[in-house]
Design a protein around this motif. Sequence first.
Motif, short mmCIF file in Angstrom:
data_model
loop_
_atom_site.label_atom_id
_atom_site.label_comp_id
_atom_site.label_asym_id
_atom_site.label_seq_id
_atom_site.Cartn_x
_atom_site.Cartn_y
_atom_site.Cartn_z
N ILE A 172 0.85 -1.18 0.00
CA ILE A 172 0.00 0.00 0.00
C ILE A 172 0.89 1.24 0.00
N GLN A 173 0.49 2.24 -0.77
CA GLN A 173 1.22 3.52 -0.80
C GLN A 173 0.39 4.55 -0.04
N VAL A 174 1.01 5.14 0.97
CA VAL A 174 0.30 6.03 1.89
C VAL A 174 0.97 7.40 1.88
N TYR A 175 0.14 8.46 1.81
CA TYR A 175 0.68 9.80 1.94
C TYR A 175 0.64 10.21 3.40
N GLN A 176 1.81 10.53 3.98
CA GLN A 176 1.90 10.94 5.38
C GLN A 176 1.80 12.46 5.46
N TYR A 177 0.65 12.95 5.87
CA TYR A 177 0.44 14.40 5.95
C TYR A 177 1.38 15.04 6.96
N ASN A 181 5.29 13.31 2.91
CA ASN A 181 5.90 12.42 1.92
C ASN A 181 5.11 11.11 1.86
N TYR A 182 5.46 10.28 0.88
CA TYR A 182 4.80 8.99 0.72
C TYR A 182 5.63 7.90 1.38
N LYS A 183 4.95 6.87 1.85
CA LYS A 183 5.67 5.67 2.29
C LYS A 183 4.92 4.46 1.74
N LYS A 184 5.67 3.38 1.56
CA LYS A 184 5.08 2.13 1.06
C LYS A 184 5.32 1.04 2.09
#
Length: 316
Positions: A172-177, A181-184
């Motif tokens: 899953i690709q998640v945007y960390q507000y 940035n994004y993390k997978k």
Amino acid sequence: EILHKENRHLCQRYMKYCLGITHLAVKNIAAEYTILKNFLIWLQQEKAISVKNADSNIMEKYFRLLDSKNIKEGTFNNMLQAITHFFDYLKVQDIIQKVPYHVEYYLKKEIYTHHNRSINEDVYMEMIHKLPLFPEKPRLVFLHLWALGLRCNEVCTLKGNAYYMQGRDAWIQVYQYKMKNYKKVPIPLALYKLMKVYIRKNGILPEEYVFQNSTGGAYLYGTFRKQMMKYCGKYGIGDGTYQFKSHDYRHTLATMFYDNGTSIQSVRDYLGHDFEEMTQQYIDYMPKKISKANKEYLSKEENSLAAGIKRCKRGK
């Protein structure tokens, strides 16, 4: 509420700067504004002084006033930093020559206390068993919290293209507000399949929110928590006394990883923290881990506290 016209104008300019330039979340900007507003309201009571003319004496008076209210060290430091950010802005804009105080002089030492926020296994297993009784949307959001330890706002803003396969593994690709940035992260195959069915059934496009509100926007955390509180009470989770808090599942997963031998650096990377100190605040039951290590060490004969003791006759 800020009646001094010039102070109000400078505050408005600073807020526009915060919204347009900084990486701060809106709720953090709102919190900083409240602190700044209270300071400027107090300032106008001091002979309607302009913030440009605030000197070290007036600032000393205000900080002593805050100190007299027995505010916790961390809260006091946050208030101090918020006011300092405003003065730094005024300095950069050449509105003032210098910040009229040394922030280091007023900062208080914070002693961090660890709060155990991990959820009892009996409670979350009861939740899992009764989850089919919950509505579909909060049920699926909960599974992301429980299985992945994501922040609730990260789950609520997932897009249709967030789930994918790489080889045999689901990700899953998640945007960390919070981190901007994004993390997978890897996810259970069962959750991947559930979400693919949900996305297909609801016709969710790649750039649309997976969990939507009534207008197609992102599902709101407040709505989710309200529903979870309602159904936890309705189905008697934890004997009907359990108070649902989404972030507790993040603490629970971090603790579970660490207790099963995952290094704190790996837990940090998984959670998406910048510093290990933050991760340490998430890990509960540290004394239990130390106790277990002590027991294993002392169970070996050569490490026994009595290993060097020899019998001898009385008086020798």
